[in-house]
Scaffold this motif. Sequence first.
Motif, PDB file in Angstrom:
ATOM      1  N   GLY B 373      52.014  30.209  44.053  1.00  0.00           N
ATOM      2  CA  GLY B 373      52.743  28.929  44.055  1.00  0.00           C
ATOM      3  C   GLY B 373      51.971  27.764  43.474  1.00  0.00           C
ATOM      4  O   GLY B 373      52.426  26.622  43.525  1.00  0.00           O
ATOM      5  N   ASN B 374      50.810  28.035  42.883  1.00  0.00           N
ATOM      6  CA  ASN B 374      49.973  26.956  42.334  1.00  0.00           C
ATOM      7  C   ASN B 374      50.391  26.673  40.889  1.00  0.00           C
ATOM      8  O   ASN B 374      50.115  27.452  39.984  1.00  0.00           O
ATOM      9  CB  ASN B 374      48.505  27.379  42.392  1.00  0.00           C
ATOM     10  CG  ASN B 374      47.528  26.267  42.043  1.00  0.00           C
ATOM     11  OD1 ASN B 374      46.346  26.512  41.896  1.00  0.00           O
ATOM     12  ND2 ASN B 374      47.997  25.036  41.899  1.00  0.00           N
ATOM     13  N   MET B 375      51.100  25.559  40.699  1.00  0.00           N
ATOM     14  CA  MET B 375      51.719  25.250  39.411  1.00  0.00           C
ATOM     15  C   MET B 375      50.967  24.123  38.696  1.00  0.00           C
ATOM     16  O   MET B 375      50.476  23.196  39.327  1.00  0.00           O
ATOM     17  CB  MET B 375      53.164  24.786  39.651  1.00  0.00           C
ATOM     18  CG  MET B 375      54.068  25.846  40.245  1.00  0.00           C
ATOM     19  SD  MET B 375      54.434  27.148  39.026  1.00  0.00           S
ATOM     20  CE  MET B 375      53.609  28.498  39.771  1.00  0.00           C
ATOM     21  N   HIS B 376      50.927  24.243  37.376  1.00  0.00           N
ATOM     22  CA  HIS B 376      50.267  23.234  36.552  1.00  0.00           C
ATOM     23  C   HIS B 376      51.247  22.625  35.549  1.00  0.00           C
ATOM     24  O   HIS B 376      51.220  22.981  34.359  1.00  0.00           O
ATOM     25  CB  HIS B 376      49.084  23.855  35.808  1.00  0.00           C
ATOM     26  CG  HIS B 376      48.001  24.349  36.717  1.00  0.00           C
ATOM     27  ND1 HIS B 376      47.383  23.534  37.634  1.00  0.00           N
ATOM     28  CD2 HIS B 376      47.438  25.567  36.876  1.00  0.00           C
ATOM     29  CE1 HIS B 376      46.465  24.228  38.298  1.00  0.00           C
ATOM     30  NE2 HIS B 376      46.489  25.470  37.862  1.00  0.00           N
ATOM     31  N   PRO B 377      52.108  21.713  35.999  1.00  0.00           N
ATOM     32  CA  PRO B 377      52.952  21.003  35.035  1.00  0.00           C
ATOM     33  C   PRO B 377      52.046  20.197  34.107  1.00  0.00           C
ATOM     34  O   PRO B 377      51.179  19.446  34.567  1.00  0.00           O
ATOM     35  CB  PRO B 377      53.796  20.080  35.933  1.00  0.00           C
ATOM     36  CG  PRO B 377      53.728  20.690  37.307  1.00  0.00           C
ATOM     37  CD  PRO B 377      52.362  21.301  37.382  1.00  0.00           C
ATOM     38  N   THR B 378      52.208  20.411  32.818  1.00  0.00           N
ATOM     39  CA  THR B 378      51.296  19.803  31.852  1.00  0.00           C
ATOM     40  C   THR B 378      52.068  18.826  30.972  1.00  0.00           C
ATOM     41  O   THR B 378      53.048  19.198  30.316  1.00  0.00           O
ATOM     42  CB  THR B 378      50.608  20.898  31.020  1.00  0.00           C
ATOM     43  OG1 THR B 378      49.876  21.740  31.936  1.00  0.00           O
ATOM     44  CG2 THR B 378      49.648  20.319  30.002  1.00  0.00           C
ATOM     45  N   ILE B 379      51.611  17.576  31.022  1.00  0.00           N
ATOM     46  CA  ILE B 379      52.324  16.479  30.373  1.00  0.00           C
ATOM     47  C   ILE B 379      51.754  16.260  28.976  1.00  0.00           C
ATOM     48  O   ILE B 379      50.546  16.082  28.826  1.00  0.00           O
ATOM     49  CB  ILE B 379      52.144  15.186  31.199  1.00  0.00           C
ATOM     50  CG1 ILE B 379      52.627  15.413  32.649  1.00  0.00           C
ATOM     51  CG2 ILE B 379      52.847  14.004  30.556  1.00  0.00           C
ATOM     52  CD1 ILE B 379      51.995  14.463  33.645  1.00  0.00           C
ATOM     53  N   VAL B 380      52.624  16.284  27.973  1.00  0.00           N
ATOM     54  CA  VAL B 380      52.183  16.019  26.595  1.00  0.00           C
ATOM     55  C   VAL B 380      52.486  14.542  26.286  1.00  0.00           C
ATOM     56  O   VAL B 380      53.589  14.068  26.536  1.00  0.00           O
ATOM     57  CB  VAL B 380      52.928  16.920  25.596  1.00  0.00           C
ATOM     58  CG1 VAL B 380      52.433  16.669  24.182  1.00  0.00           C
ATOM     59  CG2 VAL B 380      52.735  18.398  25.970  1.00  0.00           C
ATOM     60  N   TYR B 381      51.483  13.833  25.771  1.00  0.00           N
ATOM     61  CA  TYR B 381      51.674  12.382  25.571  1.00  0.00           C
ATOM     62  C   TYR B 381      50.750  11.871  24.480  1.00  0.00           C
ATOM     63  O   TYR B 381      49.788  12.552  24.088  1.00  0.00           O
ATOM     64  CB  TYR B 381      51.458  11.631  26.885  1.00  0.00           C
ATOM     65  CG  TYR B 381      50.008  11.566  27.331  1.00  0.00           C
ATOM     66  CD1 TYR B 381      49.296  12.727  27.670  1.00  0.00           C
ATOM     67  CD2 TYR B 381      49.332  10.351  27.414  1.00  0.00           C
ATOM     68  CE1 TYR B 381      47.977  12.664  28.069  1.00  0.00           C
ATOM     69  CE2 TYR B 381      48.005  10.282  27.809  1.00  0.00           C
ATOM     70  CZ  TYR B 381      47.337  11.441  28.143  1.00  0.00           C
ATOM     71  OH  TYR B 381      46.026  11.396  28.521  1.00  0.00           O
ATOM     72  N   ASP B 382      51.048  10.661  24.046  1.00  0.00           N
ATOM     73  CA  ASP B 382      50.195   9.964  23.083  1.00  0.00           C
ATOM     74  C   ASP B 382      49.364   8.940  23.859  1.00  0.00           C
ATOM     75  O   ASP B 382      49.907   7.955  24.360  1.00  0.00           O
ATOM     76  CB  ASP B 382      51.070   9.268  22.042  1.00  0.00           C
ATOM     77  CG  ASP B 382      50.226   8.476  21.037  1.00  0.00           C
ATOM     78  OD1 ASP B 382      48.998   8.328  21.259  1.00  0.00           O
ATOM     79  OD2 ASP B 382      50.808   7.995  20.043  1.00  0.00           O
ATOM     80  N   PRO B 383      48.047   9.161  23.971  1.00  0.00           N
ATOM     81  CA  PRO B 383      47.227   8.261  24.787  1.00  0.00           C
ATOM     82  C   PRO B 383      47.327   6.805  24.346  1.00  0.00           C
ATOM     83  O   PRO B 383      47.147   5.894  25.158  1.00  0.00           O
ATOM     84  CB  PRO B 383      45.804   8.792  24.586  1.00  0.00           C
ATOM     85  CG  PRO B 383      45.974  10.210  24.157  1.00  0.00           C
ATOM     86  CD  PRO B 383      47.259  10.262  23.395  1.00  0.00           C
ATOM     87  N   ALA B 384      47.617   6.577  23.078  1.00  0.00           N
ATOM     88  CA  ALA B 384      47.651   5.192  22.576  1.00  0.00           C
ATOM     89  C   ALA B 384      48.862   4.437  23.103  1.00  0.00           C
ATOM     90  O   ALA B 384      48.790   3.227  23.337  1.00  0.00           O
ATOM     91  CB  ALA B 384      47.657   5.203  21.038  1.00  0.00           C
ATOM     92  N   THR B 385      49.963   5.128  23.307  1.00  0.00           N
ATOM     93  CA  THR B 385      51.202   4.409  23.646  1.00  0.00           C
ATOM     94  C   THR B 385      51.878   4.892  24.927  1.00  0.00           C
ATOM     95  O   THR B 385      52.735   4.218  25.463  1.00  0.00           O
ATOM     96  CB  THR B 385      52.225   4.584  22.490  1.00  0.00           C
ATOM     97  OG1 THR B 385      52.479   5.997  22.341  1.00  0.00           O
ATOM     98  CG2 THR B 385      51.686   4.025  21.191  1.00  0.00           C
ATOM     99  N   GLN B 386      51.488   6.072  25.398  1.00  0.00           N
ATOM    100  CA  GLN B 386      52.268   6.649  26.507  1.00  0.00           C
ATOM    101  C   GLN B 386      51.455   6.895  27.778  1.00  0.00           C
ATOM    102  O   GLN B 386      51.890   7.643  28.647  1.00  0.00           O
ATOM    103  CB  GLN B 386      52.896   7.975  26.044  1.00  0.00           C
ATOM    104  CG  GLN B 386      53.928   7.801  24.934  1.00  0.00           C
ATOM    105  CD  GLN B 386      54.464   9.124  24.444  1.00  0.00           C
ATOM    106  OE1 GLN B 386      53.704  10.039  24.141  1.00  0.00           O
ATOM    107  NE2 GLN B 386      55.783   9.228  24.362  1.00  0.00           N
ATOM    108  N   GLU B 387      50.305   6.240  27.926  1.00  0.00           N
ATOM    109  CA  GLU B 387      49.481   6.535  29.089  1.00  0.00           C
ATOM    110  C   GLU B 387      50.183   6.155  30.391  1.00  0.00           C
ATOM    111  O   GLU B 387      50.115   6.889  31.388  1.00  0.00           O
ATOM    112  CB  GLU B 387      48.117   5.839  28.991  1.00  0.00           C
ATOM    113  CG  GLU B 387      47.150   6.420  30.012  1.00  0.00           C
ATOM    114  CD  GLU B 387      45.723   5.925  29.837  1.00  0.00           C
ATOM    115  OE1 GLU B 387      45.112   6.235  28.790  1.00  0.00           O
ATOM    116  OE2 GLU B 387      45.216   5.242  30.751  1.00  0.00           O
ATOM    117  N   ALA B 388      50.866   5.011  30.395  1.00  0.00           N
ATOM    118  CA  ALA B 388      51.558   4.587  31.620  1.00  0.00           C
ATOM    119  C   ALA B 388      52.662   5.568  31.977  1.00  0.00           C
ATOM    120  O   ALA B 388      52.831   5.939  33.147  1.00  0.00           O
ATOM    121  CB  ALA B 388      52.123   3.174  31.445  1.00  0.00           C
TER     122      ALA B 388
END
Lengths: 455, 455
Positions: B373-388
């Motif tokens: 049950g140990n899940m790793h949802p992994t978020i893809v993002y652009d650090p310059a614009t999408q960190e928040a």
Amino acid sequence: MRPLLARLRSAVGDDAVLADEDVTAAYRRDMMPLAPAGKPAAVVLPADAGQVCRVVRTCADAGVPIVVRGAGSGLSGAANAVDGCVVLVTTRMDRIVEIDPDNRLAVVEPGVVNLDLRTAVERHGLFYPPDPSSYDWCTIGGNLATNAGGLCCVKYGVTTDSVLGLDVVLATGELLRTGRRTVKGVAGYDLTRLFVGSEGTLGVITRATLALRPLPQAPMTLVATFTTTRQAGDAVGRVVRAGVVPSLMEIMDRTCVEAVERHLRTDLGGGAALLVCQSDAGGEAALRELAAVAKACEAAGAELVHSTDDPAEGRDLLTARRSVLPALEAYGSWLTDDVCVPRDRIADLIVGCEGIADDTGLRIAVLGHAGDGNMHPTIVYDPATQEAAARLAFDRILDLGLELGGTITGEHGVGKIKQDWLARELGPVGLRVHRDIKHALDPTGLFNPTSMLPA
Amino acid sequence: MRPLLARLRSAVGDDAVLADEDVTAAYRRDMMPLAPAGKPAAVVLPADAGQVCRVVRTCADAGVPIVVRGAGSGLSGAANAVDGCVVLVTTRMDRIVEIDPDNRLAVVEPGVVNLDLRTAVERHGLFYPPDPSSYDWCTIGGNLATNAGGLCCVKYGVTTDSVLGLDVVLATGELLRTGRRTVKGVAGYDLTRLFVGSEGTLGVITRATLALRPLPQAPMTLVATFTTTRQAGDAVGRVVRAGVVPSLMEIMDRTCVEAVERHLRTDLGGGAALLVCQSDAGGEAALRELAAVAKACEAAGAELVHSTDDPAEGRDLLTARRSVLPALEAYGSWLTDDVCVPRDRIADLIVGCEGIADDTGLRIAVLGHAGDGNMHPTIVYDPATQEAAARLAFDRILDLGLELGGTITGEHGVGKIKQDWLARELGPVGLRVHRDIKHALDPTGLFNPTSMLPA
């Protein structure tokens, strides 16, 4: 301030407070004959965590120590009363709250008897591994408090390996929840495993979430006899090196074998040592495992090796092991010690115990969990005349265990009989850290103040 | 008082103290992009426990906090520097001190790389189970500090399940020995498991005695694909209820499958979810286990089920799982979360993450250890614009994990990114007990003061 008894009665109800000395005497001690036991001021039997909180607050206010006990099957005096204490008995808190087959877990109260839990989860095809010898009457609360082991530890670990989370009433009377319902989790310190094995010195466990396993296959059983102790020790080493992990591997020395032969009027082939081994891997895997064990025993010089896949015959073979303590009663009272040594030192431990028996003039029978090195040299003595000699033998066994690179307790705990030995095993830094943790959680010494840590 | 750097140099030698900001910058942070990282006053690389004691005493005298780090593969910022601290790097303490096949144990220093230990014990037919994804560069010290998991936890548990004892340098500069060399032992509190997973907040681990297992058989592998997430979740539930314990059971959602298909230019059959499962039980037992898994997958409506006993083909099938993170890099930077939920809530977690992806406009790929049950949802993002937005998604995943009865971290730890979430999961009583234990062992807050516990 109202008298203690009146306050306890309003906390848990009149019928759940016992104060008559004739009645409370039954709750004074566990099964370790050598440990001191005081006279309690009262015995209380709370019905739920809320009542436990109230008892703890009452005792904290009154400065009265609390000793928690389950069935009293312990073998270290950890559950023995202290003079003037309140003995808090968990046996009324005996509900199996939940069995969740989809997540292989159970939630139980501390007073549930180990066997009752085993039976209940078996109906769901599930297995609660920890199986102390007293499994038909000991409680899960006591198993948790002592981190109890058993016969199947070699494959399935001890109690702490089956615990996911706990509810604990702290010295403040607050309820602490530790752990989780998930298989894994690393949020914060592992408080669950700090409380498991803490022998009632840090809090009162009122609920436990336990991890279950799939019910294993019916076991296949092997018995081997040896003419020398060294051969049996060598066989254990060969099993370890062969990479086999049996579900049970027990050893009995010559004294055990002779006592059981007499008691059961059977022929176990005499010899210096007997190994019983089981595999619950099922089918071809079990055959493969026991064939490897048989080969190891033969290479070590076994006199006789016999295997069976008949569960009934397997149970009969295991009866010899389970009959050792009743068989020893023919010779006198017994006192069982508990050391764990590295697996390659088992033969040294048995041979060393023969020397201690010679020196003290007492019969010492060594039986134990060969698969994990946890040995129970059992001293036969007459309490009226040989208590000092028995205590000497008991201590010399601990000395030997440490000398062989082992520990002073594999599964019974420190309790009120091995506090000085704990100090020796831990050393000054380890002992101070223990005291610091005890103080952090129980600053006034409310819980089991004379247990585990030396005065 | 002499300046800190001079005292550190006399403690560990000139070449083991780094102070040039260009050089120390490489030791400022681990692999968690969102966690804060300060500027260290110095980085020290002690060579043995004696030098660690001297560094700790020096820092304690100077009131300078210590952050311990191994390779820096952590995913919670636990090893990130605090402004003005000393970063104590364990990588020079990289000796495998002992491998004892007769007792199936190894004694190692903290800087040993996980893979190096695995390889060394394999030569003796032995197996060190914990296998975090970074096993080819992470160190045992970091594995111990975070109680690291991995792919084989479903059968063999996490790091804490393989630890027998530790040497730890305390805040006083004293060396504490915990645990033992024996399989079992209940002498005192389980300090070993208190330090495992304590994320460098209680002391510096300088040596570990680790339990090993027999090397398992070469694995058989099964892959199954599903057209809906619910079917995959149902398959996991059926495997659990069938009483099978595979040695590996991984899940990938649609986003993972699509990324890997693109990255590896292969066809994984598309679909909403893919399960990879292995059995290392060997021979007929492995066939029996994977047949039960296949039956469970088919009953749940799997589109395709394929098994192989060819280890090379099995490795290829596992490559899909191991390629998820590199594959996601085609879309942007990634940030991996870590929750553990009850096994019957895995599908709910995946579906919930689809909602969070929709709400935040970010791609979220869910992969994880379905067996536990140990899940790793992994978020893809652009650090310059999408960190928040990434931080929002990260937090909403934790919220969802708790809502489903899970925990905010299954294996990565709290570190410098989930302190407030730890407070929420523990509640006020649990948090206070954590602070009391931290204070008992580290009263001045010398070790990793901004990690794990909220300010």
